[in-house]
Design a protein around this motif. Structure first.
Motif, mmCIF file in Angstrom:
data_model
loop_
_atom_site.group_PDB
_atom_site.id
_atom_site.type_symbol
_atom_site.label_atom_id
_atom_site.label_comp_id
_atom_site.label_asym_id
_atom_site.label_seq_id
_atom_site.Cartn_x
_atom_site.Cartn_y
_atom_site.Cartn_z
ATOM 1 N N THR A 73 5.023 5.463 2.521
ATOM 2 C CA THR A 73 4.518 6.833 2.528
ATOM 3 C C THR A 73 5.442 7.715 1.713
ATOM 4 O O THR A 73 6.658 7.749 1.952
ATOM 5 N N VAL A 74 4.866 8.429 0.730
ATOM 6 C CA VAL A 74 5.661 9.269 -0.155
ATOM 7 C C VAL A 74 4.978 10.624 -0.307
ATOM 8 O O VAL A 74 3.803 10.790 0.026
ATOM 9 N N HIS A 75 5.720 11.570 -0.821
ATOM 10 C CA HIS A 75 5.177 12.922 -0.994
ATOM 11 C C HIS A 75 4.426 13.085 -2.312
ATOM 12 O O HIS A 75 3.488 13.888 -2.393
ATOM 13 N N THR A 76 4.824 12.345 -3.349
ATOM 14 C CA THR A 76 4.220 12.523 -4.671
ATOM 15 C C THR A 76 4.007 11.178 -5.354
ATOM 16 O O THR A 76 4.690 10.187 -5.043
ATOM 17 N N LEU A 77 3.083 11.151 -6.311
ATOM 18 C CA LEU A 77 2.842 9.939 -7.089
ATOM 19 C C LEU A 77 4.087 9.482 -7.853
ATOM 20 O O LEU A 77 4.262 8.286 -8.099
ATOM 21 N N LYS A 78 4.913 10.421 -8.217
ATOM 22 C CA LYS A 78 6.123 10.088 -8.972
ATOM 23 C C LYS A 78 6.988 9.093 -8.203
ATOM 24 O O LYS A 78 7.703 8.286 -8.794
ATOM 25 N N GLU A 79 6.913 9.140 -6.869
ATOM 26 C CA GLU A 79 7.747 8.275 -6.023
ATOM 27 C C GLU A 79 7.199 6.861 -5.889
ATOM 28 O O GLU A 79 7.888 5.975 -5.383
ATOM 29 N N VAL A 80 5.932 6.641 -6.291
ATOM 30 C CA VAL A 80 5.336 5.319 -6.174
ATOM 31 C C VAL A 80 6.028 4.357 -7.138
ATOM 32 O O VAL A 80 6.194 4.661 -8.320
ATOM 33 N N GLN A 81 6.419 3.205 -6.648
ATOM 34 C CA GLN A 81 7.124 2.206 -7.452
ATOM 35 C C GLN A 81 6.185 1.069 -7.822
ATOM 36 O O GLN A 81 5.595 0.435 -6.957
ATOM 37 N N CYS A 88 0.845 -1.196 0.000
ATOM 38 C CA CYS A 88 0.000 0.000 0.000
ATOM 39 C C CYS A 88 0.875 1.238 0.000
ATOM 40 O O CYS A 88 1.723 1.413 0.878
ATOM 41 N N TRP A 89 0.668 2.086 -0.992
ATOM 42 C CA TRP A 89 1.361 3.366 -1.077
ATOM 43 C C TRP A 89 0.398 4.466 -0.658
ATOM 44 O O TRP A 89 -0.721 4.555 -1.174
ATOM 45 N N LEU A 90 0.825 5.316 0.272
ATOM 46 C CA LEU A 90 0.049 6.487 0.667
ATOM 47 C C LEU A 90 0.787 7.733 0.218
ATOM 48 O O LEU A 90 1.958 7.923 0.565
ATOM 49 N N VAL A 91 0.099 8.568 -0.550
ATOM 50 C CA VAL A 91 0.718 9.713 -1.206
ATOM 51 C C VAL A 91 0.179 11.006 -0.586
ATOM 52 O O VAL A 91 -1.028 11.238 -0.549
ATOM 53 N N ALA A 92 1.079 11.862 -0.120
ATOM 54 C CA ALA A 92 0.691 13.070 0.623
ATOM 55 C C ALA A 92 0.440 14.264 -0.294
ATOM 56 O O ALA A 92 0.892 15.378 -0.031
ATOM 57 N N GLY A 94 -2.883 14.690 -1.248
ATOM 58 C CA GLY A 94 -4.328 14.797 -1.190
ATOM 59 C C GLY A 94 -4.874 15.345 0.103
ATOM 60 O O GLY A 94 -4.614 16.495 0.464
ATOM 61 N N HIS A 95 -5.611 14.495 0.847
ATOM 62 C CA HIS A 95 -6.401 14.970 1.979
ATOM 63 C C HIS A 95 -5.737 14.791 3.338
ATOM 64 O O HIS A 95 -6.277 15.282 4.334
ATOM 65 N N GLN A 96 -4.619 14.094 3.404
ATOM 66 C CA GLN A 96 -3.929 13.957 4.680
ATOM 67 C C GLN A 96 -2.436 14.227 4.510
ATOM 68 O O GLN A 96 -1.859 13.975 3.454
ATOM 69 N N SER A 97 -1.842 14.741 5.587
ATOM 70 C CA SER A 97 -0.437 15.151 5.534
ATOM 71 C C SER A 97 0.500 13.949 5.618
ATOM 72 O O SER A 97 0.127 12.856 6.060
ATOM 73 N N TYR A 98 1.728 14.181 5.217
ATOM 74 C CA TYR A 98 2.759 13.141 5.289
ATOM 75 C C TYR A 98 2.915 12.648 6.721
ATOM 76 O O TYR A 98 3.041 11.433 6.966
#
Length: 211
Positions: A202-210, A181-185, A187-191
């Motif tokens: 947990t990542v800051h942007t979708l670009k970081e999702v692998q 599960c990747w959670l990307v900060a 949207g609606h909740q902070s990092y």
């Protein structure tokens, strides 16, 4: 078996946190309640079920019901939806997913008919095999609908990746048995809120999702 990406929608695909905050501040001002919340404060306070978040920002539901508040919010959201855009990096990531042979589905706490209409309005319906929404506008959660879909579709949880923007997404992924599960900060909740859910990517942007 084809690998599957299970996407959250609001805040993960659609950049709408700013709109939600704008509506909520307007509604609070109209009621003479504390308003002027910032996006940073919103992301630290927002949670599921959404009713609990409303308590945090001052609602008591003594004089008006959560259901009435939800109707007003959703009417204003529908008026402002056309100003929303896709989350930065989404198109690159969904195309990467396609190139790597993933199928994509959306599991959302949005009402099914609204989810269908919005995905069409955004012009991204062809990227998704299925859209799974809920039956009402109250945004209580989506775990039950997600589990029904898993059972009916015969999807192997071990072949799935989940991408979301809230701790509720981690809870949904866990309930579905999805191991990654990747959670990307974005949207609606902070990092800081997201990284408290372990184990999770947990990542800051979708670009970081692998993928």
């Amino acid at each position: 078996m084809t690998k599957t990406i299970v996407w959250d929608y609001n805040g993960t695909i659609l950049d709408d946190a700013w709109l939600c905050l704008d509506i909520e501040n307007r509604m609070l001002r109209q009621r003479g309640m504390k308003s002027g919340w910032t996006l940073e404060q919103y992301r630290d306070l927002f949670c599921f079920p959404v009713k609990d978040y409303y308590y945090k920002i001052g609602y008591t539901f003594e004089n008006e019901s959560y259901e009435d508040i939800s109707v007003e919010f959703n009417d204003l959201y529908d008026e402002g939806f056309s100003q929303c855009h896709l989350i930065e990096g989404f198109m690159d990531k969904i195309r990467e997913a396609q190139a790597k042979g993933y199928r994509s589905v959306i599991v959302s706490a949005s009402r099914q008919d609204k989810l269908n209409a919005q995905i069409q309005a955004l012009g991204i319906e062809n990227f998704f095999d299925e859209l799974i929404g809920i039956d009402d506008l109250l945004a209580h959660g989506k775990i039950q609908r997600a589990l029904e879909w898993m059972k009916n579709s015969g999807t192997d949880a071990g072949e799935c990746i989940y991408i979301g923007d809230s701790t509720h997404d981690k809870e949904t992924a866990d309930a579905m048995g999805i191991p990654v599960c990747w959670l990307v900060a974005q949207g609606h909740q902070s990092y800081n809120v997201l990284k408290k859910k372990e184990p999770v990517h947990t990542v800051h942007t979708l670009k970081e999702v692998q993928l």
